[in-house]
Design an enzyme around this catalytic site. Structure first.
Site, PDB file in Angstrom:
ATOM      1  N   SER A   1       0.805  -1.227   0.000  1.00 25.78           N
ATOM      2  CA  SER A   1       0.000   0.000   0.000  1.00 25.78           C
ATOM      3  C   SER A   1       0.837   1.275   0.000  1.00 25.78           C
ATOM      4  O   SER A   1       1.885   1.353   0.657  1.00 25.78           O
ATOM      5  CB  SER A   1      -0.881   0.008   1.253  1.00 25.78           C
ATOM      6  OG  SER A   1      -1.434   1.281   1.456  1.00 25.78           O
TER       7      SER A   1
ATOM      8  N   GLU B   1       0.108   3.720   1.645  1.00 23.20           N
ATOM      9  CA  GLU B   1       0.140   4.215   3.028  1.00 23.20           C
ATOM     10  C   GLU B   1       1.517   4.009   3.654  1.00 23.20           C
ATOM     11  O   GLU B   1       1.900   4.716   4.582  1.00 23.20           O
ATOM     12  CB  GLU B   1      -0.909   3.477   3.868  1.00 23.20           C
ATOM     13  CG  GLU B   1      -2.304   4.064   3.807  1.00 23.20           C
ATOM     14  CD  GLU B   1      -2.442   5.338   4.618  1.00 23.20           C
ATOM     15  OE1 GLU B   1      -2.047   5.362   5.789  1.00 23.20           O
ATOM     16  OE2 GLU B   1      -2.955   6.324   4.068  1.00 23.20           O
TER      17      GLU B   1
ATOM     18  N   TYR C   1      -1.811   0.150  10.552  1.00 24.50           N
ATOM     19  CA  TYR C   1      -2.055  -0.509   9.255  1.00 24.50           C
ATOM     20  C   TYR C   1      -0.827  -0.387   8.360  1.00 24.50           C
ATOM     21  O   TYR C   1      -0.343  -1.380   7.798  1.00 24.50           O
ATOM     22  CB  TYR C   1      -3.276   0.137   8.576  1.00 24.50           C
ATOM     23  CG  TYR C   1      -3.419  -0.243   7.109  1.00 24.50           C
ATOM     24  CD1 TYR C   1      -4.008  -1.450   6.738  1.00 24.50           C
ATOM     25  CD2 TYR C   1      -2.970   0.609   6.095  1.00 24.50           C
ATOM     26  CE1 TYR C   1      -4.122  -1.807   5.395  1.00 24.50           C
ATOM     27  CE2 TYR C   1      -3.092   0.265   4.755  1.00 24.50           C
ATOM     28  CZ  TYR C   1      -3.675  -0.951   4.415  1.00 24.50           C
ATOM     29  OH  TYR C   1      -3.792  -1.289   3.083  1.00 24.50           O
TER      30      TYR C   1
END
Ligand code: NAP
Ligand code: GDD
Length: 348
Positions: free
Chosen positions: A124, A126, A148
């Site tokens: 990801s 992120e 996460y």
């Protein structure tokens, strides 16, 4: 040649779209689903007759290993995760187990099985933590800002580590945000907005509560990204690829287009800020540089931001209008003028 693909997270947005794409291309698909008491298959409901669905959990090595061993897949795509960044602050240990350790369970299952299964981990954007409007690529520094993202870094590096240590075909697809009309989870901001618009048009609610609407994301169309995932699996060697559009827009930009498209006018009349929806640490902006995927995989995103937003609004409105048409009693408080107007102009 027909391949066998094992997909975790097949009830989610990407897993179900990837299954559709693999089936379209003539491959055999096996999906791993979690046991749950209500048997809700989510986005995989339509796949039941075409796909073998087997119960397993990526936290449970024995289940994943047994499935890997018995199905002998050519491809193993890990789409499973606790994928909500906000939730990861409330459930950090659980998120670490599923989103982080779960990846090792997939990789170990392949390694222990001894099969030459090609593995793709859904990493990801992120993980980058965001650095203003600088476009991020495969070489950019990882600086996770949430449990996460930290777990995703673990899975990402585990994938690289198995590639290097055991010469496995193990690749990472580093995706920036991507959305599918009608399939995006309802608590991600894009779908939350389009579902709220449907509900406002139906007369069921008056406001939409959001958190940080200044956050900027590089939003793409999920179907485009799934084509990229398949290209990464078909590439001659394992590698890491960024999938993005190269453009960032704010949550308020999304609202502006979505509310106007629905005929509701200025979103500011409906959107209220709830400070409780702010995250303890939010990534302010993410923009991706997909040059490597373009050059090596010949991949480019096809659907732009404005079309993505409009398709998401249309999809949720269409569902509600069809329910009303089928059962007018379901719409006692709705606003028939708005629905008719929207329906005539946008859904024809
Ligand atoms: P999603 O809609 O939230 O789907 C997640 C899937 O994982 C669901 O099928 C869920 O099953 C399954 N799952 C959760 N915990 C599991 C477990 N312990 N064992 C087995 N399955 C489990 O996510 P998505 O948007 O499709 O994203 C797919 C993957 O890409 C995720 O890894 C996500 O982190 C990553 N990613 C997504 C984006 C994006 O913008 N969509 C961007 C970058 C990376 P249930 O239905 O049973 O809950
Ligand atoms: N979910 C949510 N709900 N987000 C909100 C809200 C709200 O009410 N209000 C503002 N936001 C902001 C969040 O703070 C964040 O900055 C932005 O909207 C996007 O939030 P999400 O849609 O939840 O997505 P995300 O960017 O946190 O994560 C998604 O993309 C990642 C890739 O960059 C997920 O799909 C992750 O799984 C994925 O890895």
């Amino acid at each position: 040649m027909e391949k066998t693909a094992l997909i975790t997270g097949i009830t989610g947005q990407d897993g179900s779209l990837l299954a559709d794409l693999m089936l379209e291309r003539g491959h055999k698909v096996i999906g791993i689903i979690r046991r749950n008491s209500s048997s809700n298959l989510g986005n995989a409901s339509h796949l039941q007759s075409d796909v073998d669905l087997i119960e397993g959990d990526i936290q449970d090595l024995s289940s994943i290993y047994r499935i890997q061993k018995s199905t002998r897949p050519d491809y193993f795509v890990n789409c499973a995760a606790q994928s909500h960044v906000g939730t990861s602050f409330d459930q950090p240990l659980y998120t670490s187990m599923v989103t982080g350790i779960g990846v090792i369970n997939c990789l170990e299952s392949i390694r222990m099985s001894g099969y030459h299964t090609k593995f793709l981990q859904l990493s990801s954007s992120e993980m980058f933590g965001g650095r203003g409007e600088e476009a991020l690529n495969e070489e950019s520094v990882l600086a996770p800002r949430s449990p996460y993202a930290t777990a995703k870094c673990f899975g990402h590096w585990a994938t690289i580590n198995y590639r290097e240590s055991y010469k496995m075909f193990a690749s990472n697809a580093i995706s920036f945000n991507h959305e599918a009309p009608g399939r995006r989870g309802p608590n991600f901001v894009t779908r939350k907005i389009t579902l709220a618009i449907a509900s406002i048009l139906m007369g069921e609610s008056e406001h939409l509560y959001l958190g940080n609407i200044d956050a900027r994301r590089d939003w793409g169309y999920a179907e485009d990204y799934c084509k990229g995932f398949l290209a990464a699996l078909e590439y001659k060697e394992p590698d890491d690829f960024v999938f993005a559009t190269g453009e960032a827009h704010s949550v308020s930009d999304f609202c502006k287009i979505a509310f106007a498209h629905a005929g509701l006018g200025d979103y500011k009349r409906y959107v209220k800020i709830d400070p409780m929806l702010y995250r303890p640490n939010d990534v302010p902006a993410l923009v991706g540089d997909y040059s490597k995927a373009k050059e090596l995989l010949n991949w480019t995103p096809e659907v732009d931001f404005e079309i993505l937003v409009k398709r998401m609004v249309n999809s949720d409105l269409k569902d509600r209008i069809e329910i009303v048409r089928a059962d007018p009693h379901d719409a006692t408080d709705n606003n028939p003028d708005m629905i008719t107007k929207f329906s005539q102009s946008n859904l024809a």
